[in-house]
Design an enzyme around this catalytic site. Structure first.
Site, PDB file in Angstrom:
ATOM      1  N   ASP A   8       9.294  -3.474  13.398  1.00  0.00           N
ATOM      2  CA  ASP A   8       8.523  -3.095  12.249  1.00  0.00           C
ATOM      3  C   ASP A   8       9.451  -3.343  10.912  1.00  0.00           C
ATOM      4  O   ASP A   8      10.458  -2.851  10.702  1.00  0.00           O
ATOM      5  CB  ASP A   8       8.544  -1.599  12.263  1.00  0.00           C
ATOM      6  CG  ASP A   8       7.931  -0.841  10.760  1.00  0.00           C
ATOM      7  OD1 ASP A   8       7.677  -1.683   9.995  1.00  0.00           O
ATOM      8  OD2 ASP A   8       8.084   0.538  10.673  1.00  0.00           O
ATOM      9  N   LYS A  70      10.100  -7.315   0.851  1.00  0.00           N
ATOM     10  CA  LYS A  70       8.939  -7.296   1.399  1.00  0.00           C
ATOM     11  C   LYS A  70       7.573  -7.476   0.256  1.00  0.00           C
ATOM     12  O   LYS A  70       6.803  -7.669   0.374  1.00  0.00           O
ATOM     13  CB  LYS A  70       8.449  -6.242   2.517  1.00  0.00           C
ATOM     14  CG  LYS A  70       7.351  -6.289   3.160  1.00  0.00           C
ATOM     15  CD  LYS A  70       7.199  -4.862   4.202  1.00  0.00           C
ATOM     16  CE  LYS A  70       6.069  -4.876   4.739  1.00  0.00           C
ATOM     17  NZ  LYS A  70       6.065  -3.793   5.987  1.00  0.00           N
ATOM     18  N   GLU A 171       0.375  -2.859  10.775  1.00  0.00           N
ATOM     19  CA  GLU A 171       1.007  -1.706  11.136  1.00  0.00           C
ATOM     20  C   GLU A 171       0.133  -0.476  11.461  1.00  0.00           C
ATOM     21  O   GLU A 171       0.625   0.046  12.740  1.00  0.00           O
ATOM     22  CB  GLU A 171       1.755  -1.420   9.650  1.00  0.00           C
ATOM     23  CG  GLU A 171       2.899  -2.503   9.617  1.00  0.00           C
ATOM     24  CD  GLU A 171       3.462  -2.247   8.354  1.00  0.00           C
ATOM     25  OE1 GLU A 171       3.212  -1.569   7.416  1.00  0.00           O
ATOM     26  OE2 GLU A 171       4.492  -3.342   8.034  1.00  0.00           O
ATOM     27  N   ASP A 193      -1.207   5.298   6.050  1.00  0.00           N
ATOM     28  CA  ASP A 193       0.104   4.646   6.200  1.00  0.00           C
ATOM     29  C   ASP A 193       0.683   4.469   4.884  1.00  0.00           C
ATOM     30  O   ASP A 193       0.316   3.349   4.247  1.00  0.00           O
ATOM     31  CB  ASP A 193       0.041   3.232   7.095  1.00  0.00           C
ATOM     32  CG  ASP A 193       1.435   2.564   7.282  1.00  0.00           C
ATOM     33  OD1 ASP A 193       2.393   3.139   6.634  1.00  0.00           O
ATOM     34  OD2 ASP A 193       1.373   1.845   8.060  1.00  0.00           O
TER      35      ASP A 193
END
Ligand code: AMP
Length: 607
Positions: A8, A70, A171, A193
Site C-alpha cells: 500500500d 503521491k 485501494e 477510504d
C-alpha cells in the site's frame, strides 16, 4: 512458490504485507512499526533517508525532505494540484522535460516516480529482511480514482525500485478483499477510504464464491488528511498574523513545524475534545527577539474548519450510490479505510449518511496492504478460486471536431475491457490521422486528462472517407490504457504507441532502475560492513579484556609471546580494515580474531 508482496503505497504512510498459507500478515519494519512514513530526504552529506528516519529530521531539513509525493505522481507541471503543492510545500517543485513535475533536493532533481520508487524499495527491503529472501514481484495499490497517467507512473516507480508489478489494484477493492476473503459471505458493501491525500468510495458486491465485483467507484485524488492539516495551519497562520503582524509562510522551517503540529493536533482531537498547540521560538522578530506560538484548539473548531471537506466526501458517496443504481438502505456494511477515518466527525457523518454504524473489524491502516497481499497470492496460486472484477473510474474517449470529447469506454465499465471505433479519412489523399486519447467526464476535451496522442501514418492515398481504420482502445486489469489499430481493407495491424505526455521515457526508466539497483547494492554492502564492524569490535573488546591476564600467564614462554604479538597485529589489522571500510579484509580479520579469542579462552580456562 515465489513470494509476492502487497504494497500500500500511501500518501502519508506505506505498508507491506505478505500472504503465506491463507492468512495475510503485515510485515513490520526494523523499528517494529507496521507502517512507514512515505517520506524521502537527502542530507547535507548527500545521504538518502527514507521513512521514519526521514520524518525525524524533516523540521531541520525541510527543504530537502519530500512528503506526499503521491499527490504529484503522474501530474502535469501546469496542473492545478502541482501549482497548489508549489505554494504549500517546503521542498522545491520544478518543471521537468516532459511537462512533468520534478523535485529538487540538494543539487539534483528527481522525477516523482523516482521518489516513490525509493519508498517502494524501502518496502521491498523490509520484506526481504523479514523473509530472508529476495523479493522481486509485487502487487501495488492505487486510489481507485487514479487516472491512467497516475497508474502508469506508479507502475514506473515499481520498475525503478526493481519490482515487477504483477498487478495494480484499487485501494478500496483491496480493502474489500481483506474484509471478505475466506469468509464465505454474500454482501453488498461500501468502502469509504479517506487517507492522507486521496478520497475513494467504492460499492462492491461480495459473493460467497469469492467473487468480488465492484459496481461503481468515485473519488477525489486531491482530498485527504493533508487538506485537513492545511486548514489547521491556515488557522494558526492567520491567528499569528493578527497577533504579531508576521506571516509564518515566509519561513520554511516554521512551515514544517506548523505542519507537524497541525497533524498532531488533528490526531489528538480524534480522542480528546481539546488540545494545546505549542511552538516555542517559531520565528524571530528582529534582533534577540523570538516569538512563540501557543493556542488551544477545540474539536468543534476543527470540525467547523473542515466541514466542507467532509461534506465533499459525503456528496461523492451520494453520487456513487446513485450511479450504482442502488439506494443507501441496500448497503449492508460500510468499511472505513485510511487514517482520516479515525476523525470523529468523519465517522459521525458516514454513519448518518448510510444510516448505520460502520464496521469496526478492519484496521484502517493495514487493510489495504493485506488485500494487496491476498491478491498477490491469488495471482500466483492458480488453485485459489478468487475473482476480482473492478471497474474503470473514468470515461475513456477521444477528441473530435470542435474540441468535444467523445466517449469510447464509459466510466464504471468492468475491466479488463476493450472497445473499437472506426475512423475514416476526412481529406482526399490523407495519409495520416492524429488521435488524442483522453480520460474524464467533461464534454469539453480540454477539461479532461490528456493520456497521450498518436498518429496513424502510412495510410493508403484515396478520396476522403474511403480509408477505414478500426482503432481498439483497451483497459487492462491494472486500469492501464493501450491502443491498437487495424486497416479494415487490408487487415493490416498497426501497433500504436500512445506517448504519455507527462510520463518518463523507457530510457529514463531504465537508467533510474539501474541507479536504484546500485543504491541497493551499496546499501546492502554497507549494512553487511556495519554488521561485520560490530562483530569485530565485540571480539576485540573481549580479547582486550582477557589480554592482561593472558600476558601474565604466558610471561615465560617465547611461544606465548609470539602469540600475543600476533594477537596485537590482528587487532591492528581489523582496526585498519574498519577505518578503510574494507569488508573483505575485515571478514578475514574476524576469522583470525575468533581463533585468537578461542585461544585466549583456552589459556584462561587452564589457569
Ligand atoms: P493513510 O493515508 O491511510 O495512512 O492516512 C493518513 C492520514 O490519516 C494522515 O493525514 C493522518 O494525519 C491521518 N490520521 C492518522 N491517524 C489519525 C487520527 N488518530 N485522527 C485523525 N487523523 C489521523
Amino acid at each position: 512458490m515465489e513470494k509476492v508482496i502487497g504494497i500500500d503505497l500511501g500518501t502519508t504512510n506505506s505498508c507491506v504485507a505478505i500472504a503465506e498459507g491463507d492468512s495475510p500478515t503485515v510485515i513490520p519494519n526494523r523499528g517494529g512499526y507496521k507502517t512507514t512514513p512515505s517520506m524521502v530526504a537527502v542530507t547535507e552529506a548527500g545521504k538518502r533517508l527514507v521513512g521514519h528516519i526521514a520524518k525525524r529530521q524533516a523540521i531541520t531539513n525541510a527543504e530537502n525532505t519530500v512528503y506526499a509525493a503521491k499527490r504529484l505522481i503522474g501530474r502535469k507541471w501546469n496542473s492545478p494540484p502541482s501549482m497548489a503543492a508549489k505554494e504549500t510545500v517546503p521542498y522545491s517543485i520544478v518543471s521537468g522535460p516532459h511537462d512533468d513535475v520534478r523535485l529538487a533536493l540538494r543539487d539534483r532533481t528527481y522525477s516523482v516516480p523516482e521518489i516513490s520508487a525509493m519508498i517502494l524499495q524501502e518496502m521491498k527491503i523490509i520484506a526481504e529482511d523479514y523473509l530472508g529472501d529476495d523479493v522481486t514481484k509485487a502487487v501495488i495499490t492505487v486510489p481507485a480514482y487514479f487516472n491512467d497517467n497516475q497508474r502508469q507512473a506508479t507502475r514506473d516507480a515499481g520498475t525503478i525500485a526493481g519490482l515487477e508489478v504483477i498487478r495494480i489494484i484499487n485501494e478500496p477493492t483491496a480493502a474489500a478483499l481483506a474484509y471478505g476473503f475466506g469468509k464465505k459471505i454474500d454482501r453488498l458493501v461500501a468502502v469509504y477510504d479517506l487517507g492522507g491525500g486521496t478520497f475513494d468510495i467504492s460499492v462492491l458486491e461480495i459473493g460467497a464464491n469469492e467473487v468480488f465485483r465492484v459496481i461503481s467507484t468515485a473519488g477525489d485524488t486531491f482530498l485527504g488528511g493533508e487538506d485537513f492539516d492545511a486548514r489547521i495551519m491556515d488557522w494558526l497562520i492567520q491567528g499569528f498574523k493578527e497577533e504579531h503582524g508576521i506571516d509564518l509562510r515566509s519561513d520554511r522551517m516554521a512551515l514544517q513545524r506548523l505542519k507537524d503540529a497541525a497533524e498532531k493536533a488533528k490526531m489528538d482531537l480524534s480522542s480528546q475534545l481539546e488540545t494545546e498547540i505549542n511552538l516555542p521560538f517559531i520565528i524571530s522578530a528582529g534582533q534577540n527577539e523570538a516569538l512563540h506560538l501557543q493556542r488551544s484548539l477545540r474539536r468543534e473548531t476543527l470540525e467547523d474548519l473542515c466541514e466542507d471537506l467532509v461534506q465533499r466526501t459525503i456528496d461523492i458517496c451520494g453520487a456513487t450510490i446513485q450511479e450504482a443504481g442502488l439506494s443507501k438502505s441496500e448497503i449492508e456494511d460500510v468499511i472505513l479505510v485510511g487514517g482520516m477515518t479515525r476523525m470523529a466527525a468523519v465517522q459521525r457523518r458516514v454513519a448518518e449518511f448510510f444510516n448505520r454504524e460502520p464496521c469496526k473489524g478492519v484496521h484502517p491502516d493495514e487493510v489495504v496492504a493485506l488485500g494487496a497481499a491476498i491478491q498477490a497470492m491469488a495471482l500466483m496460486d492458480q488453485t485459489k478460486d478468487m475473482l476480482l472484477l473492478d471497474v474503470t473510474p473514468h470515461t475513456l474517449g477521444i477528441m473530435v471536431v470542435g474540441g468535444y470529447f467523445e466517449e469510447v469506454i464509459p466510466q464504471n465499465s468492468t475491466v479488463p475491457t476493450s472497445r473499437s471505433k472506426i475512423f475514416t479519412t476526412v481529406r482526399d489523399n490523407q495519409t495520416a490521422v492524429k488521435i488524442l486519447v483522453l480520460q474524464g467526464e467533461s464534454k469539453r476535451a480540454e477539461e479532461n486528462e490528456l493520456l497521450g496522442e498518436f498518429i496513424m501514418s502510412g495510410l493508403r492515398r484515396a478520396p476522403k472517407g474511403q480509408v477505414e481504420i478500426e482503432v481498439t482502445f483497451e483497459i487492462n486489469a491494472d486500469g492501464i490504457v493501450s491502443v491498437s489499430a487495424k486497416d479494415l481493407e487490408t487487415g493490416l495491424k498497426q501497433s500504436i504507441t500512445v506517448t504519455a505526455s507527462s510520463g518518463l521515457t523507457e530510457d529514463e526508466i531504465r537508467n533510474m532502475a539501474a541507479e536504484s539497483q546500485d543504491f541497493l547494492i551499496e546499501r546492502r554492502a554497507s549494512e553487511e560492513f556495519e554488521k561485520a564492524r560490530q562483530e569485530a569490535e565485540r571480539i576485540i573488546r573481549e580479547i582486550d579484556r582477557m589480554f592482561a591476564e593472558v600476558e601474565h600467564m604466558v610471561q615465560g614462554s617465547e611461544f606465548g609471546q609470539e602469540a600475543l604479538a600476533k594477537a596485537r597485529s590482528i587487532i591492528e589489522k581489523a582496526r585498519q580494515a574498519i577505518a578503510e571500510r574494507h569488508l573483505e579484509q575485515l571478514t578475514t580479520a574476524i576469522d583470525t580474531l575468533k581463533r585468537t579469542q578461542k585461544m585466549f579462552k583456552g589459556v584462561l580456562s587452564r589457569s
